[in-house]
Design a protein around this motif. Structure first.
Motif, PDB file in Angstrom:
ATOM      1  N   SER A 145      83.439  36.720  68.367  1.00 48.68           N
ATOM      2  CA  SER A 145      83.668  37.011  69.783  1.00 48.68           C
ATOM      3  C   SER A 145      82.379  37.042  70.579  1.00 48.68           C
ATOM      4  CB  SER A 145      84.332  38.385  69.918  1.00 48.68           C
ATOM      5  OG  SER A 145      83.464  39.345  69.370  1.00 48.68           O
ATOM      6  N   ILE A 146      82.562  37.026  71.891  1.00 50.88           N
ATOM      7  CA  ILE A 146      81.448  37.298  72.796  1.00 50.88           C
ATOM      8  C   ILE A 146      81.257  38.807  72.753  1.00 50.88           C
ATOM      9  CG2 ILE A 146      80.731  37.305  75.210  1.00 50.88           C
ATOM     10  CD1 ILE A 146      82.428  34.754  75.580  1.00 50.88           C
ATOM     11  N   GLU A 147      80.219  39.236  72.150  1.00 47.67           N
ATOM     12  CA  GLU A 147      79.903  40.659  72.059  1.00 47.67           C
ATOM     13  C   GLU A 147      78.457  40.743  71.608  1.00 47.67           C
ATOM     14  OE1 GLU A 147      82.139  41.164  67.855  1.00 47.67           O
ATOM     15  OE2 GLU A 147      81.035  42.924  68.496  1.00 47.67           O
ATOM     16  N   SER A 148      77.793  41.762  72.000  1.00 44.98           N
ATOM     17  CA  SER A 148      76.411  41.912  71.582  1.00 44.98           C
ATOM     18  C   SER A 148      76.036  43.360  71.793  1.00 44.98           C
ATOM     19  CB  SER A 148      75.523  40.997  72.443  1.00 44.98           C
ATOM     20  OG  SER A 148      74.236  40.909  71.917  1.00 44.98           O
ATOM     21  N   PRO A 149      75.283  43.954  70.898  1.00 38.72           N
ATOM     22  CA  PRO A 149      74.911  45.358  71.081  1.00 38.72           C
ATOM     23  C   PRO A 149      74.096  45.579  72.356  1.00 38.72           C
ATOM     24  CG  PRO A 149      74.443  44.627  68.860  1.00 38.72           C
ATOM     25  CD  PRO A 149      74.817  43.408  69.639  1.00 38.72           C
ATOM     26  N   ALA A 150      73.319  44.574  72.765  1.00 39.59           N
ATOM     27  CA  ALA A 150      72.557  44.687  74.019  1.00 39.59           C
ATOM     28  C   ALA A 150      73.218  43.771  75.048  1.00 39.59           C
ATOM     29  CB  ALA A 150      71.116  44.272  73.787  1.00 39.59           C
ATOM     30  N   PRO A 151      73.035  44.070  76.346  1.00 41.75           N
ATOM     31  CA  PRO A 151      73.671  43.212  77.355  1.00 41.75           C
ATOM     32  C   PRO A 151      73.215  41.756  77.249  1.00 41.75           C
ATOM     33  CG  PRO A 151      72.791  45.227  78.342  1.00 41.75           C
ATOM     34  CD  PRO A 151      72.297  45.197  76.934  1.00 41.75           C
ATOM     35  N   PRO A 332      73.592  52.022  70.689  1.00 39.67           N
ATOM     36  CA  PRO A 332      74.766  51.868  71.564  1.00 39.67           C
ATOM     37  C   PRO A 332      74.349  51.539  72.995  1.00 39.67           C
ATOM     38  CG  PRO A 332      74.690  54.060  70.517  1.00 39.67           C
ATOM     39  CD  PRO A 332      73.379  53.397  70.245  1.00 39.67           C
ATOM     40  N   ASN A 333      75.136  50.713  73.656  1.00 38.97           N
ATOM     41  CA  ASN A 333      74.825  50.348  75.036  1.00 38.97           C
ATOM     42  C   ASN A 333      76.152  50.151  75.780  1.00 38.97           C
ATOM     43  OD1 ASN A 333      74.503  48.322  77.294  1.00 38.97           O
ATOM     44  ND2 ASN A 333      72.357  48.636  76.760  1.00 38.97           N
ATOM     45  N   ALA A 334      76.365  51.012  76.764  1.00 38.15           N
ATOM     46  CA  ALA A 334      77.667  51.031  77.440  1.00 38.15           C
ATOM     47  C   ALA A 334      77.943  49.715  78.164  1.00 38.15           C
ATOM     48  CB  ALA A 334      77.715  52.196  78.420  1.00 38.15           C
ATOM     49  N   GLU A 335      76.919  49.140  78.802  1.00 36.77           N
ATOM     50  CA  GLU A 335      77.130  47.886  79.544  1.00 36.77           C
ATOM     51  C   GLU A 335      77.533  46.768  78.570  1.00 36.77           C
ATOM     52  OE1 GLU A 335      73.667  46.516  81.691  1.00 36.77           O
ATOM     53  OE2 GLU A 335      74.595  44.521  81.922  1.00 36.77           O
ATOM     54  N   ALA A 336      76.839  46.713  77.433  1.00 33.37           N
ATOM     55  CA  ALA A 336      77.139  45.669  76.447  1.00 33.37           C
ATOM     56  C   ALA A 336      78.549  45.840  75.881  1.00 33.37           C
ATOM     57  CB  ALA A 336      76.102  45.702  75.322  1.00 33.37           C
ATOM     58  N   THR A 625      75.502  35.473  69.522  1.00 33.13           N
ATOM     59  CA  THR A 625      75.575  34.233  70.286  1.00 33.13           C
ATOM     60  C   THR A 625      74.598  34.216  71.459  1.00 33.13           C
ATOM     61  OG1 THR A 625      77.857  33.844  69.619  1.00 33.13           O
ATOM     62  CG2 THR A 625      77.185  32.883  71.718  1.00 33.13           C
ATOM     63  N   ASP A 626      74.415  35.363  72.130  1.00 32.50           N
ATOM     64  CA  ASP A 626      73.490  35.377  73.264  1.00 32.50           C
ATOM     65  C   ASP A 626      72.079  35.042  72.802  1.00 32.50           C
ATOM     66  OD1 ASP A 626      73.701  37.857  71.951  1.00 32.50           O
ATOM     67  OD2 ASP A 626      72.847  38.947  73.639  1.00 32.50           O
ATOM     68  N   CYS A 627      71.731  35.461  71.591  1.00 31.87           N
ATOM     69  CA  CYS A 627      70.398  35.167  71.057  1.00 31.87           C
ATOM     70  C   CYS A 627      70.269  33.659  70.815  1.00 31.87           C
ATOM     71  CB  CYS A 627      70.199  35.953  69.757  1.00 31.87           C
ATOM     72  SG  CYS A 627      68.628  35.657  68.969  1.00 31.87           S
ATOM     73  N   ALA A 628      71.329  33.062  70.253  1.00 33.19           N
ATOM     74  CA  ALA A 628      71.313  31.613  70.001  1.00 33.19           C
ATOM     75  C   ALA A 628      71.127  30.852  71.321  1.00 33.19           C
ATOM     76  CB  ALA A 628      72.613  31.193  69.318  1.00 33.19           C
ATOM     77  N   ILE A 629      71.781  31.334  72.380  1.00 37.38           N
ATOM     78  CA  ILE A 629      71.683  30.669  73.692  1.00 37.38           C
ATOM     79  C   ILE A 629      70.293  30.897  74.304  1.00 37.38           C
ATOM     80  CG2 ILE A 629      72.582  30.649  76.065  1.00 37.38           C
ATOM     81  CD1 ILE A 629      75.338  31.514  74.856  1.00 37.38           C
TER      82      ILE A 629
END
Ligand SMILES: Cc1cc2nc3c(=O)[nH]c(=O)nc-3n(C[C@H](O)[C@H](O)[C@H](O)COP(=O)(O)OP(=O)(O)OC[C@H]3O[C@@H](n4cnc5c(N)ncnc54)[C@H](O)[C@@H]3O)c2cc1C
Length: 642
Positions: A145-151, A332-336, A625-629
């Motif tokens: 999924s689109i999810e990441s511990p950081a925004p 933990p990060n609420a925005e993420a 995935t955000d890191c890959a991008i």
């Protein structure tokens, strides 16, 4: 129950024959590289079952390079005469994003070749398809999924939006109360070899340390757990104590001092030596963090366990700000947390949207919703007249500048395909492949960089999808998600019920469904990297037949009391074997620099070199995935800035 299941929580198939290449001549990749099986109209890898992920045929050339034997039998490379503006090695989300970003900068007419060793594009973002009567069922073979511990960064979010994915619209696609409406809740399967008896008990902590709804539900779940779990009275008392008492186990230390201690001890040691719970409780917790880190709590620091919300820290007055050396997964990060989207095939939909952008004729449709059921035409991926070509079943084996890297105008890439080696040239090359491969294919790199690249050995995982005729046994047993600490697969979940773009999730227990099972082949008690190495060897040496037997036995044992019959109820099995799975994330128990500071290996590894830039999620040592991008974007910036 109603919560989405994120990676934090998740805390005899017969391969269809890929049709012989009867290739219409207009689809042939003209030139000296003959068309491969991809050009056949029958070629459709998502529907293959059996052993997928790093499937047979995908890794042999790379392993032979590693063993130093490849060039002994490779023959002289054949010059394809092909010339591109950019060659990308690796057709995962990073490589496909790199191709996209490059064209945005260099123009739509720029010519790009993407090479990947697998028979499908997407890398870890892998689509599994099953047929049940007239119905298509989808599963995620990797990236969930689109999810990441950081925004997500502005760049990563920007790409997601450009692909038409409206992350905030996710609630309208998920039937979040479906399983609860049938009275299903998370359970733990105790096996008699690890504990004393086979038993299914309520899971009071379906998410490491998390609430299972509210305090009332949680205390009811705890009562049920105590009633049903086949644990000794001492272990049950310790479990309840761990979840309820508020004790400062490291009195007299400041918050920073406590965190520094916790960063250097495993959570298992914390439980056994500091909280002093029964070994049965340690055994019960051990595999919980495997879905995040690929190892159990023997190899996860107590500080990270605190970040993940594991119990035992309520009375310790720890400053909620992240401690030095914490794994980014554990912060933990609420925005993420809010930025979440699951397609039925996971982030394979992102890979497919990227391919549609790069080669529109390969995948029909216009929207992020209609991508879900769109059938990719693999014959269109590698056409001479197309500005972008994606060449599957092609392993890059040598990447070198034509001349001195400081002044060379071109890079030559040699790749193995169909038993031969071909070369193509490009003005630039982006290596979006796994970093451990790079020292073997790019010998010109400085030794220090090669060492840093080699240290990015990945985390091995099995993501198994089992198609079932129905989920009546789950209903009878009152569960949709089972944590099985002693079993072959330590997690097994009914599919997340998402309906989108004409795709309908399974809504009635009588209907077919896909069950996802997850295993990490770790070897508790050793340093994390050693566990990953041994696990990787195990995965490569285990036959599909053995995996299949284990899957059938596990399902029969866990679900048998609910009337499950593996012979009648299983319709297909796809095991996605990822010996090179998650990017390795730094760990304060083993990686000194992570606590003490200094340049990280991934920073050294991702340095550009002449006309070559380096992407992939490994470049950020962060398995998302955000890191890959983000690193695709950085790599494109490096080669286009001149
Ligand atoms: C089982 C699993 C589940 C995951 N779940 C999630 C999730 O839910 N959310 C999330 O954000 N992330 C998840 N991830 C992390 C995932 O790795 C990243 O999100 C992302 O998909 C990585 O993309 P990538 O392009 O960097 O790497 P990859 O997807 O690994 O792509 C690299 C490609 O390069 C190819 N390659 C390697 N060597 C060569 C060569 N010599 N020649 C040609 N090609 C080569 C590889 O085979 C591969 O296809 C998951 C990973 C795994 C393994």
């Amino acid at each position: 129950m109603g919560r989405r299941i994120t990676r934090r929580d998740f805390l005899n198939g017969v391969a269809l024959t890929v049709g012989a290449a009867i290739v219409p001549s207009h689809l042939m990749a003209a030139g000296v590289v003959p068309p491969g099986p991809e050009a056949s109209p029958d070629y459709y890898p998502p529907a293959l079952t059996g052993l997928r992920g790093s499937h047979p045929g995908s890794f042999e050339a790379a392993h032979s390079l590693r063993d130093g034997t490849f060039w002994d039998h490779a023959g002289t490379p054949i010059d394809s005469g092909e010339k591109y503006d950019l060659i990308v090695v690796g057709g995962g989300i990073s490589g496909l994003s790199a191709a996209h970003f490059f064209r945005k900068t260099a123009g739509e007419k720029s010519r790009v070749l993407v090479l990947d060793n697998h028979d499908d594009f997407g890398g870890h973002a892998k689509r599994n398809e099953f047929r049940s009567g007239q119905r298509t069922m989808l599963g995620f073979g990797g990236t969930f999924s689109i999810e990441s511990p950081a925004p997500y960064s502005a760049v990563a979010k920007g790409l997601i939006e450009e692909l038409g994915i409206d992350v905030s619209s996710y609630p309208k696609y998920v039937s979040k109360d479906l399983y609860r409406s049938f009275g299903l809740s998370p359970k733990i399967f105790f096996d008699k070899e690890t504990f004393t008896a086979d038993a299914l008990a309520t899971n009071p902590m379906p998410r490491v340390g998390g609430e299972s709804e509210n305090d009332k539900t949680r205390s009811h779940a705890l009562e049920m757990f105590v009633k049903d779990a086949p644990l000794s009275a001492q272990a049950k008392a310790d479990y309840v104590r761990l979840l309820s008492e508020r004790v400062d186990y490291l009195p007299g230390l400041s918050s920073d001092e406590k965190k520094a201690r916790l960063a250097r001890m495993s959570y298992n040691s914390f439980l056994a030596d500091v909280v002093k719970v029964s070994p049965e409780v340690v055994k019960l917790f051990q595999p919980m963090p495997q879905p995040l880190f690929g190892v159990g709590f023997d190899a996860v620091s107590a500080q990270d366990a605190w970040g993940l919300g594991a119990p035992g820290f309520d009375g310790m007055n720890l400053d909620p700000a992240p401690g030095k050396g914490m794994n980014r997964d554990a912060i933990p990060n609420a925005e993420a947390e809010k930025y979440f989207f699951h397609f039925p095939d996971g982030n394979a939909s992102i890979a497919r949207l990227l391919v549609r952008k790069l080669i529109p004729e390969a995948i029909p449709g216009q929207s992020a919703a209609d991508i879900v059921l769109a059938r990719a035409n693999y014959a269109r991926l590698d056409q001479k007249e197309s500005a972008v070509r994606i060449r599957l079943n092609s392993t890059a084996v040598r990447v070198k500048h034509q001349g001195d890297p400081a002044s060379a105008q071109e890079v030559e890439v040699a790749y193995a395909r169909g038993g031969k080696v071909y070369t193509a040239r490009a003005s630039h090359c982006i290596l979006a492949c796994w970093h451990v491969v790079i020292p073997y294919i790019c010998e010109q790199l400085p030794d220090k960089q090669k060492q840093a690249l080699a240290s990015a050995a990945k985390v091995p995982l099995l993501y198994t999808n089992v198609a079932l005729r129905n989920w009546k046994a789950f209903q009878k047993l009152g569960t949709n998600a089972i944590y099985a600490p002693g079993a072959y697969h330590s997690y097994m979940n009914l599919d997340l019920p998402v309906s989108i773009g004409g795709y309908e999730c399974s809504r009635r227990p009588e209907d077919p469904i896909v069950v996802h099972m997850m295993k990490t082949p770790c070897k508790p008690g050793r340093p994390a990297r050693d566990q990953h190495l041994l696990g990787r060897i195990e995965l490569f040496n285990t036959t599909f037949e053995t995996m299949e037997r284990n899957i059938r036995e596990q399902l029969a044992r866990v679900l048998g009391p609910g009337g499950f019959d593996p012979a009648a109820d299983i319709t297909a099995i796809t095991v996605n074997r990822w010996p090179h799975g998650y990017a390795y994330e730094y760990n304060s128990l083993w990686d000194k620099f992570w606590l003490e500071g200094g340049e990280t290996p991934c920073e050294i590894a991702r340095q550009p070199f002449g006309r070559i830039a380096i992407a992939n999620a490994d470049a950020g040592a962060y398995a998302y995935t955000d890191c890959a991008i983000d690193h695709a974007h950085r790599a494109v910036g490096e080669i286009t800035k001149a």
